[in-house]
Design an enzyme around this catalytic site. Sequence first.
Site, short mmCIF file in Angstrom:
data_model
loop_
_atom_site.label_atom_id
_atom_site.label_comp_id
_atom_site.label_asym_id
_atom_site.label_seq_id
_atom_site.Cartn_x
_atom_site.Cartn_y
_atom_site.Cartn_z
N TYR A 146 37.55 43.50 32.36
CA TYR A 146 37.54 44.97 32.42
C TYR A 146 37.98 45.41 33.82
O TYR A 146 38.83 46.29 33.98
CB TYR A 146 36.13 45.46 32.10
CG TYR A 146 35.88 46.93 32.34
CD1 TYR A 146 36.39 47.88 31.46
CD2 TYR A 146 35.12 47.36 33.44
CE1 TYR A 146 36.14 49.24 31.67
CE2 TYR A 146 34.88 48.71 33.64
CZ TYR A 146 35.39 49.64 32.76
OH TYR A 146 35.16 50.97 32.97
N HIS A 147 37.41 44.76 34.85
CA HIS A 147 37.75 45.09 36.24
C HIS A 147 39.23 44.83 36.52
O HIS A 147 39.93 45.67 37.08
CB HIS A 147 36.87 44.26 37.18
CG HIS A 147 37.33 44.30 38.60
ND1 HIS A 147 38.28 43.43 39.10
CD2 HIS A 147 37.00 45.12 39.64
CE1 HIS A 147 38.51 43.72 40.37
NE2 HIS A 147 37.75 44.73 40.72
N HIS A 148 39.72 43.66 36.13
CA HIS A 148 41.11 43.31 36.44
C HIS A 148 42.10 44.24 35.73
O HIS A 148 43.06 44.71 36.34
CB HIS A 148 41.39 41.85 36.06
CG HIS A 148 41.03 40.88 37.15
ND1 HIS A 148 39.79 40.87 37.75
CD2 HIS A 148 41.75 39.91 37.78
CE1 HIS A 148 39.77 39.92 38.69
NE2 HIS A 148 40.95 39.32 38.72
N THR A 151 41.69 48.03 37.13
CA THR A 151 42.06 48.18 38.55
C THR A 151 43.58 48.16 38.70
O THR A 151 44.15 48.92 39.48
CB THR A 151 41.44 47.05 39.40
OG1 THR A 151 40.04 47.05 39.21
CG2 THR A 151 41.75 47.24 40.88
#
Length: 271
Positions: A146-148, A151
């Site tokens: 989710y972060h990768h 972002t």
Amino acid sequence: MSAQTSQAASLSDVLTKPWNLDQTDSYMSTFVPLSYKIMVGYLITIYFGQKLMAHRKPFDLQNTLALWNFGFSLFSGIAAYKLIPELVSVFMKDGFVASYCQNETYYTDPSTGFWGWAFVMSKAPELGDTMFLVLRKKPVIFMHWYHHALTFVYAVVTYSEHQAWARWSLALNLAVHTIMYFYFAVRALNIQTPRPVAKFITTIQIVQFVISCYIFGHLVFIKSANSVPGCAVSWNVLSIGGLMYISYLFLFAKFFYKAYIQKRSPTKKNE
Ligand SMILES: CC(C)(COP(=O)(O)OP(=O)(O)OC[C@H]1O[C@@H](n2cnc3c(N)ncnc32)[C@H](O)[C@@H]1OP(=O)(O)O)[C@@H](O)C(=O)NCCC(=O)NCCSC(=O)CC(=O)O
């Protein structure tokens, strides 16, 4: 307008010709839509990659992964060195609010312009972190993918819209990533590190998101009340970024609680 003049600049134009923001903007006008496709391709690759690896032996990629992580740590360190002094200088000269409202020459200066853009572009190869997890058959936790994915798209959009806030976002993230990737490189070499080291890294990640949420909150207020005329911030970035930073803060706080208070490693099994 002729076909020639309307053609977007290429990646090699940006890399080989002298820094020119119009040229970079032209390149980014094609990269922004492409970044959404890359994000979808990334998610599909994780899904099918894990299925494909289910009945195979994990690849032994320790040394390659260590090199990969050292590379990102070095890149982050250099970019931080190029960008943080500008943040400090604007902060000292014009104050805290100006540092996230005024672009000054951040995007047009050949050094900060280029390194800021290089940071944004580095978010694409950073997706490769997950490919190492898949090929080594390590759990890919929700927080990681989710972060990768988010972002990457968010960084591309923020830079393309010339947000003054990018100055903070980049400085914070580069400082954290210099340390985080160094840690991952050392861990990939199977070198044991005391638990407080990991705890320190999770803490600075959380501090990064707290500062980001604070600035975003203030920017929402500034934008709604138009209290700082000409503040270089868009609703587009405030809405995506606001939701993103709040969710990161929640996920990393939860990670901290699990890993260091409950002492149950969140990365050793799927959440
Ligand atoms: C201290 C942390 C940095 C790492 O905590 P962990 O509990 O995951 O650490 P750990 O030492 O137990 O295990 C690390 C495992 O990840 C593997 N690993 C190696 N390189 C990696 C890389 N580039 N990305 C993700 N994982 C990687 C190691 O081989 C090891 O696997 P093994 O030991 O099993 O062989 C934490 O704060 C964290 O961020 N955890 C979330 C995991 C993650 O993907 N973070 C990176 C993106 S978040 C980010 O980047 C935030 C930001 O923007 O600042």
